[in-house]
Write a protein that holds these residues in place. Structure first.
Motif, PDB file in Angstrom:
ATOM      1  N   LEU A  91       8.894  -1.701   8.140  1.00  0.00           N
ATOM      2  CA  LEU A  91      10.115  -1.458   7.976  1.00  0.00           C
ATOM      3  C   LEU A  91      10.807  -0.653   6.954  1.00  0.00           C
ATOM      4  O   LEU A  91      11.612   0.258   7.099  1.00  0.00           O
ATOM      5  CB  LEU A  91      10.944  -2.769   7.923  1.00  0.00           C
ATOM      6  N   GLY A  92       9.937  -0.616   5.812  1.00  0.00           N
ATOM      7  CA  GLY A  92      10.347  -0.035   4.667  1.00  0.00           C
ATOM      8  C   GLY A  92      10.122   1.612   4.830  1.00  0.00           C
ATOM      9  O   GLY A  92      11.179   2.530   4.344  1.00  0.00           O
ATOM     10  N   LEU A  95      13.455   1.928   7.959  1.00  0.00           N
ATOM     11  CA  LEU A  95      15.142   1.988   7.389  1.00  0.00           C
ATOM     12  C   LEU A  95      15.079   2.525   6.007  1.00  0.00           C
ATOM     13  O   LEU A  95      16.411   2.448   5.646  1.00  0.00           O
ATOM     14  CB  LEU A  95      15.370   0.455   7.401  1.00  0.00           C
ATOM     15  N   GLY A  96      14.098   2.730   5.410  1.00  0.00           N
ATOM     16  CA  GLY A  96      14.517   2.906   3.908  1.00  0.00           C
ATOM     17  C   GLY A  96      14.082   1.868   3.144  1.00  0.00           C
ATOM     18  O   GLY A  96      14.391   0.853   3.110  1.00  0.00           O
ATOM     19  N   ARG A  97      13.479   2.418   1.769  1.00  0.00           N
ATOM     20  CA  ARG A  97      13.224   1.464   0.792  1.00  0.00           C
ATOM     21  C   ARG A  97      14.146   0.204   0.445  1.00  0.00           C
ATOM     22  O   ARG A  97      13.968  -0.972   0.404  1.00  0.00           O
ATOM     23  CB  ARG A  97      12.461   1.819  -0.408  1.00  0.00           C
ATOM     24  N   LYS A  98      15.332   0.855   0.106  1.00  0.00           N
ATOM     25  CA  LYS A  98      16.443  -0.001  -0.589  1.00  0.00           C
ATOM     26  C   LYS A  98      17.097  -1.021   0.390  1.00  0.00           C
ATOM     27  O   LYS A  98      17.050  -2.036   0.010  1.00  0.00           O
ATOM     28  CB  LYS A  98      17.508   1.116  -0.886  1.00  0.00           C
ATOM     29  N   LYS A  99      17.164  -0.665   1.767  1.00  0.00           N
ATOM     30  CA  LYS A  99      17.699  -1.638   2.733  1.00  0.00           C
ATOM     31  C   LYS A  99      16.816  -2.780   2.678  1.00  0.00           C
ATOM     32  O   LYS A  99      17.349  -3.976   2.777  1.00  0.00           O
ATOM     33  CB  LYS A  99      17.974  -1.052   4.032  1.00  0.00           C
ATOM     34  N   VAL A 100      15.697  -2.527   2.945  1.00  0.00           N
ATOM     35  CA  VAL A 100      14.800  -3.758   3.160  1.00  0.00           C
ATOM     36  C   VAL A 100      14.492  -4.488   1.853  1.00  0.00           C
ATOM     37  O   VAL A 100      14.294  -5.696   2.020  1.00  0.00           O
ATOM     38  CB  VAL A 100      13.395  -3.009   3.687  1.00  0.00           C
ATOM     39  N   TYR A 101      14.444  -3.829   0.717  1.00  0.00           N
ATOM     40  CA  TYR A 101      14.181  -4.466  -0.338  1.00  0.00           C
ATOM     41  C   TYR A 101      15.287  -5.558  -0.650  1.00  0.00           C
ATOM     42  O   TYR A 101      14.844  -6.757  -1.167  1.00  0.00           O
ATOM     43  CB  TYR A 101      14.452  -3.375  -1.739  1.00  0.00           C
ATOM     44  N   GLY A 142       5.635 -10.986   0.637  1.00  0.00           N
ATOM     45  CA  GLY A 142       4.607  -9.959   1.302  1.00  0.00           C
ATOM     46  C   GLY A 142       5.491  -8.493   1.143  1.00  0.00           C
ATOM     47  O   GLY A 142       4.810  -7.414   0.966  1.00  0.00           O
ATOM     48  N   GLY A 143       6.769  -8.534   1.609  1.00  0.00           N
ATOM     49  CA  GLY A 143       7.452  -7.336   1.567  1.00  0.00           C
ATOM     50  C   GLY A 143       7.876  -6.749   0.478  1.00  0.00           C
ATOM     51  O   GLY A 143       7.779  -5.488   0.412  1.00  0.00           O
ATOM     52  N   ASP A 144       7.500  -7.465  -0.624  1.00  0.00           N
ATOM     53  CA  ASP A 144       7.784  -6.985  -2.048  1.00  0.00           C
ATOM     54  C   ASP A 144       6.731  -6.102  -2.517  1.00  0.00           C
ATOM     55  O   ASP A 144       6.808  -5.425  -3.110  1.00  0.00           O
ATOM     56  CB  ASP A 144       8.151  -8.167  -3.079  1.00  0.00           C
ATOM     57  N   SER A 438       5.084   3.398   2.545  1.00  0.00           N
ATOM     58  CA  SER A 438       5.040   1.958   2.550  1.00  0.00           C
ATOM     59  C   SER A 438       4.403   1.112   3.471  1.00  0.00           C
ATOM     60  O   SER A 438       3.721   0.325   3.303  1.00  0.00           O
ATOM     61  CB  SER A 438       6.732   1.518   2.839  1.00  0.00           C
ATOM     62  N   THR A 439       4.039   1.783   4.775  1.00  0.00           N
ATOM     63  CA  THR A 439       3.371   1.206   5.743  1.00  0.00           C
ATOM     64  C   THR A 439       1.827   1.061   5.243  1.00  0.00           C
ATOM     65  O   THR A 439       1.060   0.014   5.461  1.00  0.00           O
ATOM     66  CB  THR A 439       3.546   2.025   7.018  1.00  0.00           C
ATOM     67  N   CYS A 440       1.121   2.135   4.643  1.00  0.00           N
ATOM     68  CA  CYS A 440      -0.171   2.229   4.430  1.00  0.00           C
ATOM     69  C   CYS A 440      -0.277   1.232   3.224  1.00  0.00           C
ATOM     70  O   CYS A 440      -1.351   0.714   3.181  1.00  0.00           O
ATOM     71  CB  CYS A 440      -0.702   3.509   3.904  1.00  0.00           C
TER      72      CYS A 440
END
Length: 521
Positions: A91-92, A95-101, A142-144, A438-440
């Motif tokens: 997702l990062g 949608l971009g790092r910031k939104k998902v963060y 996990g997302g962090d 971010s995916t990798c």
């Protein structure tokens, strides 16, 4: 080959270390602080949960969590983390790092608080609620992982990028320490106000009902630091590399970084052509990706997987090691509250002496020695110390050799953190292209968590004594601690071999590493 790097990214690469770098470390690091706090604090209160909810007045020993419950409480957060790393990593990039963060942070805060509240007062209700919310807490945590690493690597300059990402990761050590200190403080206050006899003296009164608040306070406290950084996290602009290379909006990236770096950046003429080159649009499952990044991805995933098997199984031996060396007295000689204090004290001492220094050694030396050298050295030293503990294991557990045992055990941990535990987190955030970074990182981290699950559960059973009469309640006989340690030594050695697949990112720009500046003429 033409070397073409966007001016805005070049400006980031050569920027002097300044305040915004440290702000980014604190903002990204606070997420990690909470991660470590939440994942590790549960090990401080599992014994208390056993005493509270599985009390058997006829038993010689205080109540303890049945194996399947202990496994669920400890493991459910790891499973959530694995799922979160894959999902939010993907997702990062979308949608971009910031939104998902922001989403991951809210999840962590809400689930931290919720895991301390439970439906009902019966064991089943309490454990089910705890496990449910710990799964979703893990999902947020996990997302962090991919997001913190990616954001820090994309903000950092070329020269000190390794140290910055390592500093974010080192906040884990601070989180573990904080967990210990909170548990020490809370248990001391309760011990003073609600004195109770030891289990051997009076079984029913040894765990006062007020002790039920102790684990809830400890577990919920993790939400505080995360909540404090939410505002700052939302004010950070999207990283220039995402805006320019993935969202293809170079103008916006230039404006954002002009503000951050506090310098005037010019928009280039040919910038659009660099970004829109069709040859740089290959996907994750393409032949081109496999050719360029296949082996490095295998290197990142395999080393993280092998490291976490060893790293997380060590945490399991901790309580047994402390009991064996006499840091934690026999359970029946303590009341419930005092036991929390003793476990927290032992874990905090180990963290202070070995875990935390290891992290900061990495921060200090990573841009001097390089990632490859630190990872290789770490795996090698872990192998050596594991074997050194395992083969003469019967020698170490004799009362006279206790201190030597703790020193060896601490050194293993020290070289895990001044070694592969830090580098496996750093490298995947540096070597892949921006639109898949971010995916990798999420894939590498999730493979690591799969290793953690193997380490935490496989060795929970494996480390049981071979003698049926000596196993913990409810467990089948295993291969014993000694053989488990030999296996872990071998796993570390294999990790050392797989390290040779991982490239060295020291001193290179992210675009150089990922091949995003190389466009054939």
């Amino acid at each position: 080959m033409a070397e073409q790097q966007l001016g805005v990214l070049k400006a980031l690469d050569v920027a002097k270390t300044q305040l915004y770098h440290f702000t980014a470390i604190v903002i990204a690091g606070m997420g990690f602080f909470t991660d470590a706090y939440d994942l590790f604090c549960v090990s401080l209160v599992t014994k208390l949960l056993g005493r509270l909810y599985y009390f058997n007045p006829l038993s010689e020993k205080p109540g303890s969590l049945p194996p399947h419950v202990a496994a669920a409480v400890n493991g459910v957060a790891l499973c959530g983390t694995l799922a979160g790393q894959l999902f939010f990593g993907w997702l990062g990039d979308k949608l971009g790092r910031k939104k998902v963060y922001g989403i991951t942070l809210i999840m962590m805060i809400v689930c931290s608080v919720a895991s301390g509240l439970s439906f009902g007062s019966k064991a089943k209700g309490v454990m089910t609620t705890l496990c449910f919310f710990r799964f979703w807490l893990g999902f947020g945590i996990g997302g962090d992982y991919p997001l913190s690493a990616t954001i820090m690597s994309e903000y950092a300059n070329k020269k000190t990028r390794g140290a910055f990402i390592a500093a974010v990761f080192a906040m884990q050590g601070v989180g573990i320490l904080a967990g210990g200190f909170v548990a020490l403080a809370v248990s001391s206050i309760f011990d003073k106000n609600f004195p109770a006899p030891t289990y051997a003296v009076n079984r029913a009164l040894s765990t006062p009902p007020q002790a039920d608040y102790i684990w809830r306070i400890i577990v919920m406290f993790g939400a505080l630091p995360a909540a404090m950084t939410y505002y700052w996290r939302m004010k950070m602009p999207e990283t220039a590399r995402y805006t320019a290379l993935v969202a293809k909006n170079i103008k916006q990236a230039t404006q954002d970084m002009s503000k951050v770096l506090q310098v005037e950046l010019e928009m280039e003429e040919r910038a659009e052509d660099i970004v829109k080159d069709p040859r740089l649009n290959y996907g994750l499952f393409s032949k081109e990706f496999a050719k360029r990044h296949g082996l490095p991805l295998l290197g990142c995933t395999s080393t993280w997987f092998l490291l976490d098997i060893a790293f997380y199984s060590q945490n399991l031996f901790q309580k047994d090691i402390f009991s064996a060396i006499g840091w934690i007295p026999k359970a029946a000689t303590m009341n419930g509250i005092h036991e929390v204090f003793m476990i927290a004290r032992a874990q905090t001492l180990i963290a202070l002496c070995s875990t935390v220094p290891g992290y900061w050694f990495t921060v200090a030396f990573i841009d001097i020695m390089g990632r490859f050298a630190i990872q290789l050295m770490g795996f090698f030293m872990m192998t050596v110390f594991m074997f050194a503990i395992a083969f003469p294991y019967d020698h170490w557990i004799k009362p006279d050799n206790r201190i030597g045992f703790v020193v060896m055990y601490s050194l293993t941990f020290f070289f895990a953190n001044f070694g592969p535990n830090a580098t496996t987190f750093i490298v995947p955030a540096e070597i892949f292209p921006a639109r898949l970074r971010s995916t990798c990182h999420g894939i590498s981290a999730a493979t690591g968590k799969a290793g953690a699950i193997v380490g935490a559960f496989g060795f929970l059973y494996a480390a049981q004594p071979q003698d049926k009469t000596k196993t913990d309640a409810g467990y089948p006989p295993g291969i014993g601690v000694k053989n488990s340690l030999i296996m872990l030594g071998v796993i570390n050695f294999v990790g050392m071999l797989f390290t040779f697949l991982v490239p060295e990112p020291k001193g290179k720009s992210l675009e150089e590493l990922s091949g995003e500046t190389e466009v054939e003429k």
